[in-house]
Design a protein around this motif. Sequence first.
Motif, mmCIF file in Angstrom:
data_model
loop_
_atom_site.group_PDB
_atom_site.id
_atom_site.type_symbol
_atom_site.label_atom_id
_atom_site.label_comp_id
_atom_site.label_asym_id
_atom_site.label_seq_id
_atom_site.Cartn_x
_atom_site.Cartn_y
_atom_site.Cartn_z
ATOM 1 N N TYR A 49 0.955 -1.097 0.053
ATOM 2 C CA TYR A 49 0.010 0.052 0.020
ATOM 3 C C TYR A 49 0.917 1.235 -0.278
ATOM 4 N N ARG A 50 2.090 1.192 0.928
ATOM 5 C CA ARG A 50 2.819 2.273 0.859
ATOM 6 C C ARG A 50 3.376 2.684 -0.599
ATOM 7 N N GLU A 73 -2.283 0.730 11.796
ATOM 8 C CA GLU A 73 -1.625 1.379 10.690
ATOM 9 C C GLU A 73 -2.822 1.141 9.492
ATOM 10 N N ARG A 91 -4.103 4.930 7.790
ATOM 11 C CA ARG A 91 -3.947 5.313 6.527
ATOM 12 C C ARG A 91 -5.210 5.061 5.683
ATOM 13 N N LYS A 92 -6.172 4.592 6.551
ATOM 14 C CA LYS A 92 -7.642 4.509 6.110
ATOM 15 C C LYS A 92 -7.532 3.577 4.922
ATOM 16 N N LEU A 93 -6.965 2.261 5.130
ATOM 17 C CA LEU A 93 -6.819 1.260 4.127
ATOM 18 C C LEU A 93 -7.665 0.058 4.316
#
Length: 352
Positions: free
Chosen positions: A115-116, A138, A142-144
């Motif tokens: 994702y990063r 995390e 990060r709203k993942l």
Amino acid sequence: MVTQKDVAGKAGVSFITVSRVINGEHNVKETTRIKVQKVIDELGYCPGFAGKALNSGKCNTIAVLTPIPFDEDMRMFYLMRVLSGIEKSCREHDTDILFCLSPEKKKEYDYLRPYRQRKVDGIICIGLKDFPDILLKELMLRKLPCVVIGDRPQDKAVSWVDTDNYAAGYNTVREIWKRGHRFIAFLGIPSSLYNANVTDRENGFRQALRTLGSSENPDEYIIRADYEPAHIKRLIAEALKKMIPLPTALFCSTDSAVPAAVEALEAAGLRVPEDISVVGFDGFINKMYYKLNIATNLQPLPEMGYRAAEILFEHIENYGTPSVREILQVPFMAGASLAAPKSTSGYYTHDF
């Protein structure tokens, strides 16, 4: 490699115009759009991954994260059936899958690296032994979007899809009991291997015995082994020496343990099902083990994968929607490995 600049040069338009055509923007004349698209087709140009992600905020790719290895470990068959459901949903949503194998024994692992690097829009987790707090924190930061398959993280923000393992364990004992068995052994896993589903199956197994009229199953009838065939065979051989009387049925908490269990029983001089019946759990055993049709529990693995992907896509499109928690039922499947015992003398009785 053909670039966007090549398309712009041959079509006689600006770089920005090509970008607008690629991204389906409406502020382009139809004649220009047709001309640019014709050049794209002629040159075989494919838009770059990074550029599309930058322009749209999405990369049309989801990650599947699992510690289950692609080797001879029979858990692979579980994974393949779950992935078939995920792939079906992704095909319908025109989305790619990035497969990420997280090492089982590595304490520190960067779960969110894909994702990063802007490679994925969301993550599906399969078979994690535990849901790390650092991963949860995390995900929230990060709203993942994330959906878990086969486990139930306690945090209300995480969606998951699982099966009713307790009820399946309970119903399996009823099916075994109905055929006349009263001394039933259970093959589980040690507590050091986190697996809430196997624990639920064992709890259902124990409760069914109490409900049906048996006393609490003695410890000698509970075998705990890891997923290694050699370990399973060794512990079953040791357990059989302590079981008095010998069980007439063995309930394996996962299909992946069945082949080694059958080998161990046969090495001890016990025939399946003439001397001892064997029942599995998961539903993939008879697709790859041809020695005997095994009675088992059919986990809806493709459906679990499909539903998890559909939930994930909903969260990707509408981040912040309430988490979803789905529990699917696990039907019992009779098989040749489950038969009535040769004798029922001295067994507990129960009226159905």
